[in-house]
Design an enzyme around this catalytic site. Structure first.
Site, PDB file in Angstrom:
ATOM      1  N   ARG A  39      64.384 -30.404  -6.881  1.00 17.54           N
ATOM      2  CA  ARG A  39      64.489 -31.116  -5.599  1.00 17.54           C
ATOM      3  C   ARG A  39      65.960 -31.481  -5.365  1.00 17.54           C
ATOM      4  O   ARG A  39      66.540 -32.253  -6.118  1.00 17.54           O
ATOM      5  CB  ARG A  39      63.631 -32.376  -5.636  1.00 17.54           C
ATOM      6  CG  ARG A  39      63.786 -33.280  -4.398  1.00 17.54           C
ATOM      7  CD  ARG A  39      63.057 -34.591  -4.650  1.00 17.54           C
ATOM      8  NE  ARG A  39      63.104 -35.528  -3.557  1.00 17.54           N
ATOM      9  CZ  ARG A  39      64.084 -36.407  -3.354  1.00 17.54           C
ATOM     10  NH1 ARG A  39      65.147 -36.435  -4.124  1.00 17.54           N
ATOM     11  NH2 ARG A  39      63.997 -37.264  -2.356  1.00 17.54           N
ATOM     12  N   ASP A  66      69.686 -47.245  -8.429  1.00 17.53           N
ATOM     13  CA  ASP A  66      69.039 -46.755  -7.207  1.00 17.53           C
ATOM     14  C   ASP A  66      67.801 -45.923  -7.573  1.00 17.53           C
ATOM     15  O   ASP A  66      67.656 -44.765  -7.151  1.00 17.53           O
ATOM     16  CB  ASP A  66      70.034 -45.926  -6.362  1.00 17.53           C
ATOM     17  CG  ASP A  66      69.398 -45.499  -5.037  1.00 17.53           C
ATOM     18  OD1 ASP A  66      68.465 -46.173  -4.574  1.00 17.53           O
ATOM     19  OD2 ASP A  66      69.845 -44.473  -4.469  1.00 17.53           O
ATOM     20  N   HIS A 125      76.194 -37.128  -5.240  1.00 17.52           N
ATOM     21  CA  HIS A 125      77.036 -38.151  -5.862  1.00 17.52           C
ATOM     22  C   HIS A 125      76.747 -38.272  -7.350  1.00 17.52           C
ATOM     23  O   HIS A 125      75.721 -37.806  -7.828  1.00 17.52           O
ATOM     24  CB  HIS A 125      76.819 -39.512  -5.192  1.00 17.52           C
ATOM     25  CG  HIS A 125      75.370 -39.808  -4.916  1.00 17.52           C
ATOM     26  ND1 HIS A 125      74.791 -39.636  -3.680  1.00 17.52           N
ATOM     27  CD2 HIS A 125      74.360 -40.228  -5.716  1.00 17.52           C
ATOM     28  CE1 HIS A 125      73.511 -39.952  -3.724  1.00 17.52           C
ATOM     29  NE2 HIS A 125      73.222 -40.311  -4.957  1.00 17.52           N
ATOM     30  N   HIS A 151      58.396 -42.182  -2.581  1.00 17.50           N
ATOM     31  CA  HIS A 151      59.070 -43.341  -3.164  1.00 17.50           C
ATOM     32  C   HIS A 151      59.990 -44.034  -2.158  1.00 17.50           C
ATOM     33  O   HIS A 151      60.447 -45.135  -2.396  1.00 17.50           O
ATOM     34  CB  HIS A 151      59.877 -42.881  -4.377  1.00 17.50           C
ATOM     35  CG  HIS A 151      61.026 -42.002  -3.984  1.00 17.50           C
ATOM     36  ND1 HIS A 151      60.840 -40.771  -3.384  1.00 17.50           N
ATOM     37  CD2 HIS A 151      62.357 -42.189  -4.047  1.00 17.50           C
ATOM     38  CE1 HIS A 151      62.018 -40.233  -3.115  1.00 17.50           C
ATOM     39  NE2 HIS A 151      62.952 -41.069  -3.514  1.00 17.50           N
ATOM     40  N   ASP A 152      60.294 -43.362  -1.036  1.00 18.16           N
ATOM     41  CA  ASP A 152      61.214 -43.940  -0.060  1.00 18.16           C
ATOM     42  C   ASP A 152      60.445 -44.612   1.074  1.00 18.16           C
ATOM     43  O   ASP A 152      59.231 -44.536   1.163  1.00 18.16           O
ATOM     44  CB  ASP A 152      62.149 -42.851   0.481  1.00 18.16           C
ATOM     45  CG  ASP A 152      63.311 -42.580  -0.481  1.00 18.16           C
ATOM     46  OD1 ASP A 152      63.702 -43.513  -1.215  1.00 18.16           O
ATOM     47  OD2 ASP A 152      63.817 -41.444  -0.501  1.00 18.16           O
ATOM     48  N   GLU A 157      65.620 -31.981   0.120  1.00 20.01           N
ATOM     49  CA  GLU A 157      65.279 -33.286   0.694  1.00 20.01           C
ATOM     50  C   GLU A 157      66.129 -33.479   1.948  1.00 20.01           C
ATOM     51  O   GLU A 157      67.284 -33.866   1.870  1.00 20.01           O
ATOM     52  CB  GLU A 157      65.534 -34.418  -0.298  1.00 20.01           C
ATOM     53  CG  GLU A 157      64.927 -35.715   0.190  1.00 20.01           C
ATOM     54  CD  GLU A 157      65.834 -36.939   0.130  1.00 20.01           C
ATOM     55  OE1 GLU A 157      65.382 -38.024   0.525  1.00 20.01           O
ATOM     56  OE2 GLU A 157      67.001 -36.820  -0.283  1.00 20.01           O
ATOM     57  N   ARG A 188      61.799 -50.939  -1.204  1.00 22.36           N
ATOM     58  CA  ARG A 188      61.122 -49.688  -1.586  1.00 22.36           C
ATOM     59  C   ARG A 188      60.362 -49.868  -2.907  1.00 22.36           C
ATOM     60  O   ARG A 188      59.430 -49.125  -3.200  1.00 22.36           O
ATOM     61  CB  ARG A 188      62.139 -48.540  -1.720  1.00 22.36           C
ATOM     62  CG  ARG A 188      62.712 -48.099  -0.382  1.00 22.36           C
ATOM     63  CD  ARG A 188      63.749 -47.019  -0.552  1.00 22.36           C
ATOM     64  NE  ARG A 188      64.882 -47.452  -1.355  1.00 22.36           N
ATOM     65  CZ  ARG A 188      65.892 -46.671  -1.715  1.00 22.36           C
ATOM     66  NH1 ARG A 188      65.892 -45.403  -1.353  1.00 22.36           N
ATOM     67  NH2 ARG A 188      66.898 -47.133  -2.432  1.00 22.36           N
ATOM     68  N   ASP A 217      68.436 -33.464  -3.912  1.00 25.64           N
ATOM     69  CA  ASP A 217      68.459 -34.780  -3.282  1.00 25.64           C
ATOM     70  C   ASP A 217      69.542 -34.846  -2.200  1.00 25.64           C
ATOM     71  O   ASP A 217      70.650 -34.357  -2.384  1.00 25.64           O
ATOM     72  CB  ASP A 217      68.753 -35.813  -4.388  1.00 25.64           C
ATOM     73  CG  ASP A 217      68.753 -37.225  -3.876  1.00 25.64           C
ATOM     74  OD1 ASP A 217      67.700 -37.675  -3.382  1.00 25.64           O
ATOM     75  OD2 ASP A 217      69.810 -37.877  -3.955  1.00 25.64           O
ATOM     76  N   GLN A 269      77.411 -45.312  -6.158  1.00 22.17           N
ATOM     77  CA  GLN A 269      77.122 -43.863  -6.072  1.00 22.17           C
ATOM     78  C   GLN A 269      78.306 -43.202  -5.364  1.00 22.17           C
ATOM     79  O   GLN A 269      78.444 -43.305  -4.144  1.00 22.17           O
ATOM     80  CB  GLN A 269      75.828 -43.628  -5.281  1.00 22.17           C
ATOM     81  CG  GLN A 269      74.577 -44.039  -6.045  1.00 22.17           C
ATOM     82  CD  GLN A 269      73.350 -44.196  -5.165  1.00 22.17           C
ATOM     83  OE1 GLN A 269      73.370 -44.926  -4.181  1.00 22.17           O
ATOM     84  NE2 GLN A 269      72.262 -43.524  -5.524  1.00 22.17           N
TER      85      GLN A 269
HETATM   86  C1  GLC Z   1      67.389 -39.752  -1.625  1.00 22.89           C
HETATM   87  C2  GLC Z   1      66.366 -40.489  -2.452  1.00 22.89           C
HETATM   88  C3  GLC Z   1      66.573 -41.959  -2.312  1.00 22.89           C
HETATM   89  C4  GLC Z   1      67.975 -42.300  -2.762  1.00 22.89           C
HETATM   90  C5  GLC Z   1      69.028 -41.439  -2.045  1.00 22.89           C
HETATM   91  C6  GLC Z   1      70.369 -41.530  -2.704  1.00 22.89           C
HETATM   92  O1  GLC Z   1      67.237 -39.977  -0.281  1.00 22.89           O
HETATM   93  O2  GLC Z   1      65.072 -40.110  -2.055  1.00 22.89           O
HETATM   94  O3  GLC Z   1      65.619 -42.686  -3.053  1.00 22.89           O
HETATM   95  O4  GLC Z   1      68.239 -43.648  -2.516  1.00 22.89           O
HETATM   96  O5  GLC Z   1      68.683 -40.075  -2.057  1.00 22.89           O
HETATM   97  O6  GLC Z   1      70.443 -40.732  -3.834  1.00 22.89           O
END
Ligand code: GLC
Length: 644
Positions: A288, A147, A190, A399-400, A332, A524, A290, A258
């Site tokens: 960051r 991922d 995760h 990146h998303d 995030e 993506r 996540d 995950q």
């Molecule tokens: C966050 C990341 C994304 C990822 C997700 C799971 O949203 O920006 O790219 O798929 O977390 O970890």
């Protein structure tokens, strides 16, 4: 006394936190008297709240004792240079809020092959005025199930093809010597299925199974599914995965590989805090967090933004302030605005230092597609009314995907209904409606709700890819104007602007992911292509697309660094322009005023404004100008400056 026997003593004395300072031993010996004093003061200021919050969640004194012990150890291990930086940042807590910060997110392999490669490219980043680098996930992961690196196999090991922890620590040292900050992801929600804990859980080891959410029957997962939305409805439907090795279902909110961590287990919490501190001690300046809204799960809820999540983030903030107060937490939180802002915490009890300005980002692209700034103006007014302590990270692309999380109640008043409007936006950016020049791809189209998100680079969405393909110079000039105008508008927002690597040279979509079976079903990767150094070189050649964009952005970021009004702490407001295609933003601080005016239409428009407080400098042309009824070419912008 050895460290081990000391820990045993520590457990018994931890009932009384104050006593934690009195022990003697290996770690104690390593601290200077000054450090000892600093640590003691930081701890004394915070231990009551820290203990209270921990007990509220876990009611477990021995695990709390262990946590405090390890906090101290991480402080001891923190290198001297970082401690010095912490102390100076503690004295100037607004150090990151000036207009001088410019971020860039980059994938190490796409950008420069490996960490040493990044080190060699720091001059390029400096040339682009970048002083904050977000290294996209670089921890060990298994390629087929990564991922994009967000499925972490080992929180303390760099992916071997990218380098080692030593390379990372050398890179952060070099960055600090150049006054650059480094950010990394901390994937808290995760672990990968390949992580040591998951591997042990798969053998049926109860200790490790309890670090995740395992169920021997499907009835409870079934109940969760009734209230928990799906993150990836088409690429990874459902929130549970069957694990045949143990004949159980495990919770997997993201991909099946995950596994969601169980933060109800204090062992999980403590270990993840140690991982956080480990990364901080490698010299990272920004962590960051996540997917933070997802970290606490309760049956019967959406398992998003639960109160315990805020308790955990607050604890993390306190721990950071004790061990590494120079390190910032970036949350995030890809949610609607009412869910995002609480992650700042309160001014007295802060949580994250910074958050992504996600709604503004999505609203920006809506504005491009509609040439109607009304919703964007409203959104900026909401952000501008927040306390100045709240620092947003502003961005056009990351990146998303872009999720269309817009304020549909307001849009309805303008005659735009949610479902048809989302369809319009997706068609617009696919390039098939609304006189669009965009190129991009849908992401996670949900055949049931007909919902989809969107992918593509800033340049491709702005029309640069199409104009280049069609060799249409006029269309190219227009697309470049849109691209640079969008950056200029982003630089006018309060907070820290962050560029997605490649955007500074107008890099277009990369379709090669379709040939890689590990990536092909995740669009993506369209905007996660290799960085084209051969194109970056063209930034030095006048008249090229790369030069026009690179120099345009560089000029803007240069101005931001010089003018006080670009600080996050400046006053910011929007102006009425009397034209729905034109947005105007004002900023003021320390006698410096800037008015930014942005035309979101390809046609000429006029901003019917009347700032008759004297003559301004046009920052882009160097000419004198009046900020009264300002005419703008299609996708044009102006930035006016005045010193009072
Ligand atoms: C966050 C990341 C994304 C990822 C997700 C799971 O949203 O920006 O790219 O798929 O977390 O970890």
């Amino acid at each position: 006394m050895t460290v081990k026997s000391m820990s045993a003593v520590m457990f018994s004395i931890m009932e009384n936190v104050a006593a934690a300072f009195d022990f003697e031993g290996v770690y104690m010996a390593k601290l200077t008297a000054k450090e000892e004093k600093i640590f003691k003061e930081r701890m004394e200021q915070r231990d009551a709240e820290l203990r209270w919050l921990y007990m509220e969640l876990y009611n477990n004194s021995s695990m709390y004792g262990e946590l405090v012990q390890r906090i101290r150890e991480f402080y001891v291990d923190r290198r001297k240079g970082l401690k010095k930086l912490d102390e100076s940042r503690e004295k100037t807590p607004d150090w990151y809020k000036g207009g001088d910060q410019l971020g860039m997110m980059l994938y190490i392999d796409n950008f420069a092959g490996n960490l040493r490669g990044v080190m060699d490219k720091l001059d390029y980043l400096e040339d682009a005025n970048v002083n904050y680098i977000h290294l996209m996930p670089f921890l060990d992961t298994v390629k087929e199930r990564s991922d994009g690196g967000y499925a972490v196999k080992d929180f303390r090991k760099v992916r071997p093809d990218l380098g080692t922890m030593k390379d990372l620590s050398e890179l952060t040292k070099e960055c600090h010597s150049r006054n650059m900050n480094v950010c990394c992801d901390f994937v808290m929600n995760h672990t990968s299925v390949d992580h040591e804990w998951a591997v042990k859980a798969k053998t049926g080891d109860g200790e490790y199974m309890s670090r995740y959410f395992f169920f021997d029957r499907y009835d409870i997962p079934q109940q969760f599914e009734e209230t928990v939305p799906e993150v990836f409805p088409s690429t990874a439907p459902g929130n549970f995965t069957f694990v045949p090795e143990v004949n159980h279902y495990v919770m997997t909110s993201f991909h099946s590989y995950q596994w969601d961590l169980n933060y109800r287990n204090p062992r999980v919490f403590n270990e993840m805090m140690y991982n956080f501190l480990f990364l901080a001690n490698e010299g990272l300046d920004i962590i960051r967090i996540d997917a933070v809204p997802y970290i606490w799960k309760t049956l019967g809820t959406s398992c998003r933004n639960l109160p315990e999540v805020h308790t955990i983030v607050r604890i993390m903030r306190i721990i950071g302030e004790i061990v590494c107060p120079g390190v910032l937490l970036l949350g995030e939180v890809v949610m609607e605005p009412s869910k995002v802002v609480p992650y700042f915490g309160t001014v007295a009890k802060p949580e994250c230092h910074m958050l992504y300005n996600v709604t503004t980002m999505a609203t920006t692209w809506h504005t491009v597609a509609t040439r109607d700034v009304r919703l964007l103006k409203k959104q900026l007014d909401i952000v501008n009314a927040l306390p100045k302590e709240y620092t947003f990270l502003n961005y056009l692309r990351c990146h998303d995907d872009i999720g269309w999380g817009l304020d549909y109640d307001t849009l309805r008043q303008y005659g735009m209904e949610e479902v048809p409007h989302k369809t319009y936006l997706n068609k617009f950016f696919l390039g098939s409606t609304g006189m669009s020049c965009s190129r991009g791809e849908l992401y996670n189209y949900d055949p049931v709700t007909k919902d989809a998100r969107f992918c593509g680079t800033t340049a491709s969405l702005s029309g640069i890819e199409k104009a280049g393909y069609e060799k249409d110079d006029e269309a190219m000039a227009r697309a470049i104007r849109l691209d640079v105008m969008l950056h200029a508008y982003m630089f006018m927002q309060s907070g820290i602007p962050i560029i997605y690597s490649g955007d500074e040279i107008g890099q277009v979509n990369d379709y090669s992911y379709k040939d890689d079976p590990d990536k092909a079903d995740d669009s993506r990767y369209l905007h996660r292509g290799r960085f084209h150094w051969e194109n970056a070189e063209k930034r030095k050649v006048e008249g090229t697309v790369e030069e026009r964009i690179f120099d345009g952005i560089k000029k803007l970021s240069g101005l931001r660094k010089k003018i006080a009004a670009f600080s996050s702490l400046a006053d910011a407001w929007t102006l009425d322009t009397g034209d729905d295609a034109v947005l105007a933003i004002g900023r003021y601080m320390d006698g410096e005023k800037v008015i930014g005016i942005f035309n979101f239409s390809e046609a000429e428009h006029t901003a019917w404004i009347n700032e008759d407080d004297g003559i301004y400098d046009d920052l882009m042309t160097g000419e004198k100008a009046e900020a009264v009824n300002v005419k703008l070419e299609g996708y044009g912008f102006k930035m006016f400056y005045k010193f009072f």
